[in-house]
Design a protein around this motif. Structure first.
Motif, PDB file in Angstrom:
ATOM      1  N   GLN A   1     -25.544  -4.460 -56.600  1.00 55.88           N
ATOM      2  CA  GLN A   1     -26.555  -5.343 -56.018  1.00 55.88           C
ATOM      3  C   GLN A   1     -27.146  -4.681 -54.776  1.00 55.88           C
ATOM      4  OE1 GLN A   1     -24.255  -8.872 -55.204  1.00 55.88           O
ATOM      5  NE2 GLN A   1     -24.682  -9.738 -57.220  1.00 55.88           N
ATOM      6  N   TYR A   2     -28.458  -4.865 -54.593  1.00 59.25           N
ATOM      7  CA  TYR A   2     -29.190  -4.256 -53.485  1.00 59.25           C
ATOM      8  C   TYR A   2     -29.574  -5.318 -52.471  1.00 59.25           C
ATOM      9  CZ  TYR A   2     -29.280  -0.411 -56.707  1.00 59.25           C
ATOM     10  OH  TYR A   2     -28.893   0.588 -57.557  1.00 59.25           O
ATOM     11  N   PHE A  31     -26.388  -1.029 -50.935  1.00 57.70           N
ATOM     12  CA  PHE A  31     -25.939  -1.706 -52.146  1.00 57.70           C
ATOM     13  C   PHE A  31     -24.470  -2.071 -51.991  1.00 57.70           C
ATOM     14  CE2 PHE A  31     -24.766   2.660 -52.961  1.00 57.70           C
ATOM     15  CZ  PHE A  31     -23.612   2.588 -53.733  1.00 57.70           C
ATOM     16  N   GLN A  86     -21.098  -5.548 -60.790  1.00 59.14           N
ATOM     17  CA  GLN A  86     -22.545  -5.365 -60.757  1.00 59.14           C
ATOM     18  C   GLN A  86     -22.922  -4.643 -59.457  1.00 59.14           C
ATOM     19  OE1 GLN A  86     -25.027  -8.967 -60.002  1.00 59.14           O
ATOM     20  NE2 GLN A  86     -25.785  -8.597 -62.077  1.00 59.14           N
ATOM     21  N   LYS A 129     -33.944  -7.634 -60.690  1.00 60.73           N
ATOM     22  CA  LYS A 129     -34.422  -8.722 -59.821  1.00 60.73           C
ATOM     23  C   LYS A 129     -34.897  -8.176 -58.468  1.00 60.73           C
ATOM     24  CE  LYS A 129     -32.105 -12.728 -61.787  1.00 60.73           C
ATOM     25  NZ  LYS A 129     -31.351 -12.210 -62.918  1.00 60.73           N
ATOM     26  N   ALA A 130     -34.243  -7.124 -57.991  1.00 58.21           N
ATOM     27  CA  ALA A 130     -34.673  -6.496 -56.736  1.00 58.21           C
ATOM     28  C   ALA A 130     -36.086  -5.937 -56.895  1.00 58.21           C
ATOM     29  CB  ALA A 130     -33.697  -5.401 -56.320  1.00 58.21           C
ATOM     30  N   LYS A 151     -31.228 -11.345 -49.653  1.00 63.66           N
ATOM     31  CA  LYS A 151     -30.677 -11.526 -50.989  1.00 63.66           C
ATOM     32  C   LYS A 151     -29.974 -10.251 -51.412  1.00 63.66           C
ATOM     33  CE  LYS A 151     -34.312 -14.600 -52.743  1.00 63.66           C
ATOM     34  NZ  LYS A 151     -35.369 -14.762 -53.751  1.00 63.66           N
ATOM     35  N   TRP A 152     -28.891 -10.418 -52.146  1.00 60.98           N
ATOM     36  CA  TRP A 152     -28.239  -9.323 -52.860  1.00 60.98           C
ATOM     37  C   TRP A 152     -28.661  -9.468 -54.316  1.00 60.98           C
ATOM     38  CZ3 TRP A 152     -25.951  -5.401 -50.540  1.00 60.98           C
ATOM     39  CH2 TRP A 152     -25.379  -5.582 -49.274  1.00 60.98           C
ATOM     40  N   LEU A 153     -29.320  -8.458 -54.863  1.00 58.16           N
ATOM     41  CA  LEU A 153     -29.902  -8.581 -56.195  1.00 58.16           C
ATOM     42  C   LEU A 153     -29.608  -7.365 -57.062  1.00 58.16           C
ATOM     43  CD1 LEU A 153     -33.431  -9.790 -55.045  1.00 58.16           C
ATOM     44  CD2 LEU A 153     -31.672 -11.206 -56.125  1.00 58.16           C
ATOM     45  N   PRO A 154     -29.390  -7.591 -58.379  1.00 58.30           N
ATOM     46  CA  PRO A 154     -29.309  -6.449 -59.299  1.00 58.30           C
ATOM     47  C   PRO A 154     -30.676  -5.769 -59.357  1.00 58.30           C
ATOM     48  CG  PRO A 154     -29.340  -8.522 -60.512  1.00 58.30           C
ATOM     49  CD  PRO A 154     -29.268  -8.876 -59.059  1.00 58.30           C
ATOM     50  N   ASP A 172     -30.882   3.378 -58.620  1.00 59.12           N
ATOM     51  CA  ASP A 172     -30.025   2.837 -59.669  1.00 59.12           C
ATOM     52  C   ASP A 172     -29.661   3.932 -60.687  1.00 59.12           C
ATOM     53  OD1 ASP A 172     -28.872   0.145 -60.193  1.00 59.12           O
ATOM     54  OD2 ASP A 172     -29.758   0.478 -62.181  1.00 59.12           O
TER      55      ASP A 172
END
Length: 143
Positions: free
Chosen positions: A22-23, A14, A20, A118-119, A112-115, A136
């Protein structure tokens, strides 16, 4: 019967970016083109943690010294792939510099880096969604 189990290991990476978490998810270039964190099979004579570091370097171009690794956080997933049992061990790692580039291997076509929400939508497998949610909550509990 553990000799029939396929063992893999990886890192859930992450970054903290624009207030934020992001993963990092990678899109496989094979099969159903699923999205997962970097991971791969444990080679003979190799430890699971060594595998996680090696596979992350190979698949995402990220070296151990670019990350803070939470060695106390470990999750093991057990599921079947084409009728065979598979075990995947993940550790948690934070990218030290959020803008460090990801360099994909031929095993992946995109990243992708996603919260977390969305991940979880992107990672279609329930086991992976559960781990992302757990990570998380773990990170939020440390703040």
């Amino acid at each position: 019967m553990t000799s029939n189990v396929v063992v893999a290991a990886g890192l859930i990476i992450f970054r903290r970016f624009e207030n934020q978490v992001q993963y990092l998810l990678l899109k496989a270039s094979y099969g159903s083109r699923h999205w997962t964190p970097p991971k791969g099979h444990v080679d003979p004579g190799e430890g699971e943690f060594e595998t996680a570091l090696r596979e992350t370097a190979e698949e995402a171009g990220l070296a151990k010294d670019q990350m803070n690794i939470y060695e106390d956080y470990q999750k093991t997933l057990n599921y079947d792939v084409r009728g065979k049992p598979k075990k995947v061990v993940y550790w948690l790692a934070e990218l030290k510099k959020p803008d460090d580039p990801v360099t994909l291997s031929e095993e992946h076509t995109d990243y992708k880096w996603l919260p977390v929400d969305k991940a979880c939508d992107t990672a279609r497998f329930r086991e992976m969604q559960n781990v992302l949610c757990d990570v998380d909550l773990y990170l939020k509990s440390r703040n």
